[in-house]
Design an enzyme around this catalytic site. Structure first.
Site, PDB file in Angstrom:
ATOM      1  N   CYS A 197       0.793  -1.235   0.000  1.00 25.52           N
ATOM      2  CA  CYS A 197       0.000   0.000   0.000  1.00 25.52           C
ATOM      3  C   CYS A 197       0.822   1.280   0.000  1.00 25.52           C
ATOM      4  O   CYS A 197       0.293   2.348  -0.312  1.00 25.52           O
ATOM      5  CB  CYS A 197      -0.938   0.015   1.207  1.00 25.52           C
ATOM      6  SG  CYS A 197      -2.009  -1.426   1.302  1.00 25.52           S
TER       7      CYS A 197
ATOM      8  N   HIS B 184      -8.498   4.032  -2.795  1.00 23.63           N
ATOM      9  CA  HIS B 184      -7.156   3.562  -2.443  1.00 23.63           C
ATOM     10  C   HIS B 184      -6.595   2.661  -3.547  1.00 23.63           C
ATOM     11  O   HIS B 184      -6.585   1.439  -3.411  1.00 23.63           O
ATOM     12  CB  HIS B 184      -7.232   2.812  -1.105  1.00 23.63           C
ATOM     13  CG  HIS B 184      -5.947   2.239  -0.620  1.00 23.63           C
ATOM     14  ND1 HIS B 184      -4.702   2.701  -0.995  1.00 23.63           N
ATOM     15  CD2 HIS B 184      -5.708   1.219   0.263  1.00 23.63           C
ATOM     16  CE1 HIS B 184      -3.767   1.996  -0.399  1.00 23.63           C
ATOM     17  NE2 HIS B 184      -4.350   1.087   0.374  1.00 23.63           N
TER      18      HIS B 184
ATOM     19  N   CYS C  37      -0.379   2.495   6.477  1.00 24.79           N
ATOM     20  CA  CYS C  37      -0.185   1.117   6.904  1.00 24.79           C
ATOM     21  C   CYS C  37       0.069   0.277   5.657  1.00 24.79           C
ATOM     22  O   CYS C  37      -0.295   0.663   4.546  1.00 24.79           O
ATOM     23  CB  CYS C  37      -1.394   0.602   7.675  1.00 24.79           C
ATOM     24  SG  CYS C  37      -2.922   0.498   6.715  1.00 24.79           S
TER      25      CYS C  37
ATOM     26  N   GLY D 297       0.175  -3.791   4.049  1.00 31.60           N
ATOM     27  CA  GLY D 297      -0.066  -5.219   4.153  1.00 31.60           C
ATOM     28  C   GLY D 297       1.238  -5.985   4.293  1.00 31.60           C
ATOM     29  O   GLY D 297       2.227  -5.673   3.625  1.00 31.60           O
TER      30      GLY D 297
END
Length: 425
Positions: A88, A381, A411, A413
């Site tokens: 991300c 996103h 954040c 993954g």
């Protein structure tokens, strides 16, 4: 170390997966945004030392998608390009990679950005079908081919569709958000209220024309006769009552995370032109602002949503700054529960002692400074692009408000977090 300037930054509209941009591949989206970045900045593309682009769901037809985008956008073939993947945060990682190269004097002018076409998520054929096709290709005689054809079974054609799940903990991202909601006692009401705030702020920002400078209008396929100039996931007139009606999406029995409190599956691209501060005079441009610091952290993959809490704490320690010094903060909204959990973690002395090994809490985030134009719950996103989008949006808002200091974080993954400090003069 020399400051790194963000000369220009643009992005495409962010659109819901399977929707308006579904017929545009990731390399075409990226090339469109990069071509506009070059046009708006007025730079001779031959001056670019390297192109670095983040992408997560790398398309099989365009491996090393950064190079494909670069050449398609008209950057000379002599300019190298490579792709980065930090899930991300890939768009921010592209900027961090360019930042590091410039600090090491490995170039002065870089393009960094990110792109994702989640509509074109690669779907794999089954292993049985793959083995059968391989054997058929190796068969030499008609007899051998006929025997293989007799062995074919219709179930071979069933696709092997990968889940958007973490291979390290076998949890979907939504399930990790559910875990954080339990760890930090984030209620359904808190999540719905946060999602409502995201949509309302994004809607107000759009009406005020705040995204106009950063969004590149894009012609819509297949006829390319209509222009799309705004994100399509922002819900005008979103109400709390509408959000409260939604059922849990990831744990239907006892869960609290819904589709309405989750970031959208999105297509989009974002591009940045970066250079050493000493090169600005050569370009004849005033920058949007400067990047002064990056940091990355690793953490429990099951609690990947806490990445910003760990990354922000490390960034503040490394830079010697305090949370309250920042005029504006952007935290990518993977899930409403995740951002609220980050807020609670940063304000918690217990979290500071047990997880950060420090005596006192990092600090309280003032929501009047957080994601002031909405976030990914409303805007979307596109995995590879979001990190670059945060930098663009934050710098432009700092200039608009005549503020100086900003912080952006995501954040990631797999159990990581990334953050950076931005400055505007």
């Amino acid at each position: 170390m020399e400051r790194i300037a963000v000369v220009e930054g643009v992005r495409t509209p962010f659109c819901k997966g399977g929707g308006k941009l579904k017929d545009m591949e990731a390399d075409d989206l990226g090339a469109f945004a990069l071509k506009e970045l070059i046009a708006r900045s007025g730079i001779d593309p031959a001056l670019i030392d390297e192109v670095i682009i983040g992408n997560v769901l790398q398309p099989p037809h365009a491996t090393n998608i950064a190079r494909v985008i670069s050449v398609k956008a008209g950057v000379p073939e002599s300019v190298p390009a490579y792709t980065v993947n930090r899930n991300c945060a890939s768009g921010m990682e592209a900027a961090a990679s360019a930042y590091q190269k410039m600090q090491l004097d490995m170039g002065s002018i870089f393009v960094a950005g990110g792109v994702e076409s989640m509509s074109n998520f690669p779907v794999l054929i089954s292993k049985q079908y793959r083995d059968w096709l391989s054997a058929l290709g190796k068969a030499r005689t008609i007899k051998d081919k006929l025997l293989l054809l007799l062995k074919f079974r219709p179930h071979f054609l069933a696709p092997d569709t990968p889940k958007i799940a973490d291979p390290l903990c076998s949890m979907t991202m939504g399930e990790t958000a559910e875990l954080l909601s339990r760890d930090f006692k984030v209620t359904r009401k808190e999540q719905d209220e946060f999602a409502l705030m995201s949509h309302q702020r994004a809607s107000e920002a759009r009406k005020a024309g705040k995204f106009k400078d950063e969004i590149v209008p894009i012609p819509l396929p297949p006829k390319f006769d209509k222009m799309l100039d705004q994100d399509d996931g922002v819900r005008e007139g979103q109400t709390l009552a509408d959000l409260e009606k939604l059922k849990p999406a990831f744990n239907k029995l006892t869960g609290s995370v819904t589709a309405g409190t989750s970031s959208q599956v999105t297509d989009g691209a974002a591009m940045l032109l970066l250079c050493k501060e000493s090169e600005l005079q050569k370009l004849g441009r005033k920058p949007l602002g400067y990047i002064s610091c990056f940091t990355e952290v690793g953490l429990d993959p099951r609690r990947m949503g806490l990445g910003p809490a760990f990354a922000i704490a490390k960034l503040l320690k490394n830079s010697g700054r305090r949370l309250e010094e920042f005029d504006l903060i952007e935290i990518n909204e993977a899930f409403a529960a995740q951002v609220v959990a980050v807020e609670k973690a940063l304000a918690s002395e217990e979290f500071a002692r047990k997880q950060l090994k420090q005596d006192k809490a990092v600090g309280v985030i003032d929501r009047s400074r957080l994601n002031v134009n909405g976030g990914a719950v409303a805007i979307g996103h596109p995995l590879g692009a979001s990190g670059a989008r945060l930098i663009i949006t934050l710098l432009r808002e700092l200039k608009r408000q005549n503020k100086k200091l900003g912080l952006a974080s995501l954040c990631i993954g797999g159990g990581q977090g990334q953050a950076c400090i931005l400055e505007v003069e």
